[in-house]
Design a protein around this motif. Structure first.
Motif, PDB file in Angstrom:
ATOM      1  N   UNK A 141      50.817  14.195 -13.223  1.00  0.00           N
ATOM      2  CA  UNK A 141      50.596  13.149 -14.216  1.00  0.00           C
ATOM      3  C   UNK A 141      50.597  13.729 -15.627  1.00  0.00           C
ATOM      4  N   UNK A 142      51.573  13.376 -16.446  1.00  0.00           N
ATOM      5  CA  UNK A 142      51.604  13.870 -17.821  1.00  0.00           C
ATOM      6  C   UNK A 142      50.521  13.196 -18.666  1.00  0.00           C
ATOM      7  N   UNK A 143      50.320  13.695 -19.849  1.00  0.00           N
ATOM      8  CA  UNK A 143      49.257  13.193 -20.716  1.00  0.00           C
ATOM      9  C   UNK A 143      49.476  11.738 -21.136  1.00  0.00           C
ATOM     10  N   UNK A 144      50.750  11.293 -21.177  1.00  0.00           N
ATOM     11  CA  UNK A 144      51.004   9.919 -21.611  1.00  0.00           C
ATOM     12  C   UNK A 144      51.057   8.920 -20.456  1.00  0.00           C
ATOM     13  N   UNK A 145      50.742   9.371 -19.235  1.00  0.00           N
ATOM     14  CA  UNK A 145      50.695   8.452 -18.096  1.00  0.00           C
ATOM     15  C   UNK A 145      49.479   7.532 -18.232  1.00  0.00           C
ATOM     16  N   UNK A 146      49.610   6.325 -17.706  1.00  0.00           N
ATOM     17  CA  UNK A 146      48.532   5.342 -17.832  1.00  0.00           C
ATOM     18  C   UNK A 146      47.503   5.542 -16.725  1.00  0.00           C
ATOM     19  N   UNK A 147      46.241   5.694 -17.132  1.00  0.00           N
ATOM     20  CA  UNK A 147      45.142   5.835 -16.179  1.00  0.00           C
ATOM     21  C   UNK A 147      44.524   4.482 -15.850  1.00  0.00           C
ATOM     22  N   UNK A 148      44.513   3.565 -16.834  1.00  0.00           N
ATOM     23  CA  UNK A 148      43.909   2.251 -16.615  1.00  0.00           C
ATOM     24  C   UNK A 148      44.557   1.212 -17.520  1.00  0.00           C
ATOM     25  N   UNK A 149      45.151   0.206 -16.907  1.00  0.00           N
ATOM     26  CA  UNK A 149      45.733  -0.892 -17.663  1.00  0.00           C
ATOM     27  C   UNK A 149      44.621  -1.740 -18.285  1.00  0.00           C
ATOM     28  N   UNK A 150      44.684  -1.962 -19.569  1.00  0.00           N
ATOM     29  CA  UNK A 150      43.722  -2.737 -20.343  1.00  0.00           C
ATOM     30  C   UNK A 150      42.346  -2.086 -20.412  1.00  0.00           C
ATOM     31  N   UNK A 151      42.229  -0.857 -19.924  1.00  0.00           N
ATOM     32  CA  UNK A 151      40.935  -0.184 -19.939  1.00  0.00           C
ATOM     33  C   UNK A 151      40.452   0.215 -21.319  1.00  0.00           C
ATOM     34  N   UNK A 152      41.347   0.192 -22.302  1.00  0.00           N
ATOM     35  CA  UNK A 152      41.005   0.606 -23.668  1.00  0.00           C
ATOM     36  C   UNK A 152      40.915  -0.584 -24.621  1.00  0.00           C
ATOM     37  N   UNK A 153      41.081  -1.798 -24.094  1.00  0.00           N
ATOM     38  CA  UNK A 153      41.121  -2.990 -24.942  1.00  0.00           C
ATOM     39  C   UNK A 153      39.741  -3.306 -25.510  1.00  0.00           C
ATOM     40  N   UNK A 154      39.736  -3.752 -26.752  1.00  0.00           N
ATOM     41  CA  UNK A 154      38.500  -4.160 -27.409  1.00  0.00           C
ATOM     42  C   UNK A 154      38.514  -5.670 -27.647  1.00  0.00           C
ATOM     43  N   UNK A 155      37.358  -6.229 -27.959  1.00  0.00           N
ATOM     44  CA  UNK A 155      37.264  -7.680 -28.133  1.00  0.00           C
ATOM     45  C   UNK A 155      38.015  -8.171 -29.364  1.00  0.00           C
ATOM     46  N   UNK A 156      38.287  -7.276 -30.310  1.00  0.00           N
ATOM     47  CA  UNK A 156      39.005  -7.674 -31.519  1.00  0.00           C
ATOM     48  C   UNK A 156      40.443  -7.134 -31.544  1.00  0.00           C
TER      49      UNK A 156
END
Length: 275
Positions: free
Chosen positions: A177-192
């Motif tokens: 898994x390279x550094x730019x691979x996705x670990x979690x979809x929408x896991x970084x989303x904020x309310x704004x």
């Protein structure tokens, strides 16, 4: 042999294509309407008119798709039959891609997976994630179901502000898994989160989920080629999602010229091949 017409009848959208005796595809078109019967007859009439095809030039009309169940009589008095949708997916994708061994990924409202190995064409499963998912979540989160508008918004979005990447949770790449691979979809989303970032996140979520399901469906088969068909293939973001996934897993995602019309093409070919 005359022209064979293949029609993929959806609930509100109908796609139609003709196959000439020399095997050439004639100018596919797509028509939207409020119901499948209106859509079908509107598409058929427009198709014949635009391509200057008379009724007596048509040898056969082949119907497929969920909306075909609403049609129980000949179209304009022409000989009409129904083709099994998954077989049509495989025949159309094989014709358009030139591949004999592949998994056909039909990205419609949901996503179906069809394994093709020469003449052995069979449905192997699917997932309830597709264009319907993107439209529904866009209605809730972006207040629009216009996929073109969502795609335009996404061009200004930053997916790293929505998804958790391997670089966010690890100081170095993990095995495979390279550094730019996705670990979690929408896991970084904020309310704004901005509408642009949300649009990009939604498209990535839908397309990557489809890619992952496709790859998992091929395990043990040795198949590395996936032919993507259906309306979602028209999203310009497909390239951004498919290319890194290809590199990560050593596979190929093919989008043929008439990707959104492959099922209609396959419906026509199911009769042509029988002849």
């Amino acid at each position: 042999m005359g022209i064979v017409i293949g029609i993929d009848v959806g609930i509100s959208t109908t796609k139609i294509v003709g196959i000439r005796p020399d095997g050439k595809v004639v100018s596919p078109i797509r028509i939207k309407a409020t119901d499948p019967v209106t859509s079908l007859y509107g598409a058929f009439g427009k198709y014949l008119y635009d391509n200057k095809i008379s009724l007596d030039e048509v040898e056969k009309v082949m119907l497929t798709g969920v909306g075909a169940a609403y049609i129980e009589s000949p179209i304009y008095g022409l000989s009409t039959e129904k083709a099994e949708e998954f077989i049509a997916d495989g025949l159309g994708a094989r014709y358009e891609s030139g591949l004999e061994r592949m998994i056909v990924v039909s990205m419609g409202t949901g996503t179906s997976l069809v394994k093709c190995d020469g003449n052995d064409i069979r449905h192997i499963g699917g997932i309830g994630v597709g264009g319907g998912t993107l439209a529904g979540l866009s209605r809730i989160m972006l207040k629009t179901e216009d996929i073109h508008q969502v795609s335009e918004l996404a061009f200004e979005g930053d997916v790293s502000k929505i998804n958790v990447l391997i670089s966010d949770i690890s100081a170095k790449p993990l095995p495979g898994l390279p550094m730019n691979a996705i670990a979690s979809l929408f896991g970084n989303a904020t309310s704004d989160a901005s509408r642009e970032d949300i649009a990009m996140g939604l498209i990535w979520m839908v397309l990557q989920s489809i890619c992952s399901a496709s790859i998992l469906s091929s395990l043990g088969s040795g198949i590395k080629d996936f032919v993507m068909i259906g309306n979602l293939t028209l999203l310009p973001q497909c390239k951004n999602v498919f290319e890194p996934t290809e590199k990560l897993y050593g596979v190929r995602f093919h989008i043929p010229k008439y990707s959104e019309f492959c099922t209609a093409i396959g419906a026509a070919l199911s009769y042509v091949n029988r002849k």
